[in-house]
Motif scaffolding. Structure first.
Motif, PDB file in Angstrom:
ATOM      1  N   ASP A  74       0.830  -1.208   0.000  1.00 24.50           N
ATOM      2  CA  ASP A  74       0.000   0.000   0.000  1.00 24.50           C
ATOM      3  C   ASP A  74       0.863   1.256   0.000  1.00 24.50           C
ATOM      4  OD1 ASP A  74      -2.425  -1.333  -0.079  1.00 24.50           O
ATOM      5  OD2 ASP A  74      -2.777  -1.212   2.085  1.00 24.50           O
ATOM      6  N   LEU A  75       1.912   1.259   0.806  1.00 22.41           N
ATOM      7  CA  LEU A  75       2.816   2.401   0.875  1.00 22.41           C
ATOM      8  C   LEU A  75       3.526   2.615  -0.460  1.00 22.41           C
ATOM      9  CD1 LEU A  75       4.169   4.596   2.598  1.00 22.41           C
ATOM     10  CD2 LEU A  75       5.877   2.901   3.223  1.00 22.41           C
ATOM     11  N   SER A  76       4.045   1.547  -1.040  1.00 19.83           N
ATOM     12  CA  SER A  76       4.738   1.652  -2.329  1.00 19.83           C
ATOM     13  C   SER A  76       3.793   2.138  -3.423  1.00 19.83           C
ATOM     14  CB  SER A  76       5.327   0.298  -2.728  1.00 19.83           C
ATOM     15  OG  SER A  76       6.285  -0.105  -1.787  1.00 19.83           O
ATOM     16  N   ASP A  77       2.539   1.691  -3.379  1.00 16.57           N
ATOM     17  CA  ASP A  77       1.556   2.125  -4.364  1.00 16.57           C
ATOM     18  C   ASP A  77       1.285   3.628  -4.234  1.00 16.57           C
ATOM     19  OD1 ASP A  77      -0.339   1.555  -6.485  1.00 16.57           O
ATOM     20  OD2 ASP A  77      -1.905   1.852  -4.976  1.00 16.57           O
ATOM     21  N   LEU A  78       1.213   4.122  -3.013  1.00 11.36           N
ATOM     22  CA  LEU A  78       1.034   5.570  -2.819  1.00 11.36           C
ATOM     23  C   LEU A  78       2.208   6.350  -3.407  1.00 11.36           C
ATOM     24  CD1 LEU A  78      -0.322   5.667   0.849  1.00 11.36           C
ATOM     25  CD2 LEU A  78      -1.576   6.316  -1.227  1.00 11.36           C
ATOM     26  N   GLN A  79       3.403   5.804  -3.270  1.00 14.80           N
ATOM     27  CA  GLN A  79       4.578   6.461  -3.840  1.00 14.80           C
ATOM     28  C   GLN A  79       4.531   6.416  -5.365  1.00 14.80           C
ATOM     29  OE1 GLN A  79       7.264   4.029  -1.286  1.00 14.80           O
ATOM     30  NE2 GLN A  79       8.372   5.969  -1.048  1.00 14.80           N
ATOM     31  N   ARG A  80       4.185   5.264  -5.920  1.00 15.23           N
ATOM     32  CA  ARG A  80       4.120   5.146  -7.384  1.00 15.23           C
ATOM     33  C   ARG A  80       3.044   6.036  -7.986  1.00 15.23           C
ATOM     34  NH1 ARG A  80       5.222  -0.246  -6.172  1.00 15.23           N
ATOM     35  NH2 ARG A  80       3.014  -0.735  -6.055  1.00 15.23           N
ATOM     36  N   ARG A  81       1.943   6.220  -7.281  1.00 16.99           N
ATOM     37  CA  ARG A  81       0.854   7.073  -7.771  1.00 16.99           C
ATOM     38  C   ARG A  81       1.171   8.562  -7.641  1.00 16.99           C
ATOM     39  NH1 ARG A  81      -4.537   4.638  -7.836  1.00 16.99           N
ATOM     40  NH2 ARG A  81      -4.361   2.432  -7.327  1.00 16.99           N
ATOM     41  N   GLY A  82       2.284   8.869  -7.010  1.00 19.80           N
ATOM     42  CA  GLY A  82       2.681  10.266  -6.864  1.00 19.80           C
ATOM     43  C   GLY A  82       1.971  10.983  -5.728  1.00 19.80           C
ATOM     44  N   LEU A  83       1.484  10.248  -4.734  1.00 28.02           N
ATOM     45  CA  LEU A  83       0.825  10.865  -3.585  1.00 28.02           C
ATOM     46  C   LEU A  83       1.793  11.087  -2.427  1.00 28.02           C
ATOM     47  CD1 LEU A  83      -2.430   8.760  -3.791  1.00 28.02           C
ATOM     48  CD2 LEU A  83      -2.234  11.192  -4.278  1.00 28.02           C
TER      49      LEU A  83
END
Length: 172
Positions: A109-118
């Motif tokens: 979840d954390l990595s996905d937030l980073q990849r999404r630019g959030l």
């Protein structure tokens, strides 16, 4: 706060106000989530749009689309990073290869937030030659402009402290 008077609530082309279209999107998003607390935050999004003339319908729509694509834990992680000035984030590094499923899911979840630019920094990429990747610490995380938008629209400052503590514990 006073309701905006810039035409956001007035009927536009097709006799439908931009606020009506946004409200319909919020209702659809609320129907799709089983978590009651998330429905409350979607209501905050609608209230923020009705009171903030600096946000046009397109920006609020973008924020709604970003928010509906996120998991509940991702909302809570955004809340944790957004309140970092009041509640310090842990300094211990996030495990790079967690063994338990809960920790693995939290890291995803954390990595996905980073990849999404959030969230900044973006996920570290392996370098040629196999040098060690820097270890990410929750204290290093910052909201990006997109993250600030979602945080503001959903009023994530109101996420309960227990939920934030649990999400951060999942990362350990």
């Amino acid at each position: 706060r006073p309701v905006r008077t810039d035409g956001f609530l007035a009927p536009g082309p097709g006799d439908r106000a931009r606020a009506d279209e946004l409200a319909e999107g919020v209702v659809l998003a609320a129907r799709a989530t089983p978590e009651e607390w998330r429905v409350r935050h979607l209501g905050y999004l609608l209230a923020e749009a009705a009171a903030s003339p600096d946000l046009d319908a397109a920006v609020v729509g973008r924020g709604l689309r970003l928010a509906t694509d996120l998991t509940a834990r991702q909302w809570v992680l955004l809340a944790a990073v957004g309140r970092r000035d009041r509640v310090p984030l842990p300094m211990t590094p996030v495990p790079q290869d967690p063994r338990g499923w809960t920790a693995w899911g939290a890291l995803e979840d954390l990595s996905d937030l980073q990849r999404r630019g959030l969230l900044d920094p973006t996920p570290a990429q392996p370098r040629p030659g196999g040098s060690a990747l820097p270890r990410l610490r929750p204290a290093d995380l910052r909201l990006t402009r997109r993250g600030v938008l979602v945080h503001r629209l959903l009023a994530l400052d109101f996420v309960r402290d227990e939920a934030v503590a649990a999400a951060l514990a999942d990362l350990a």
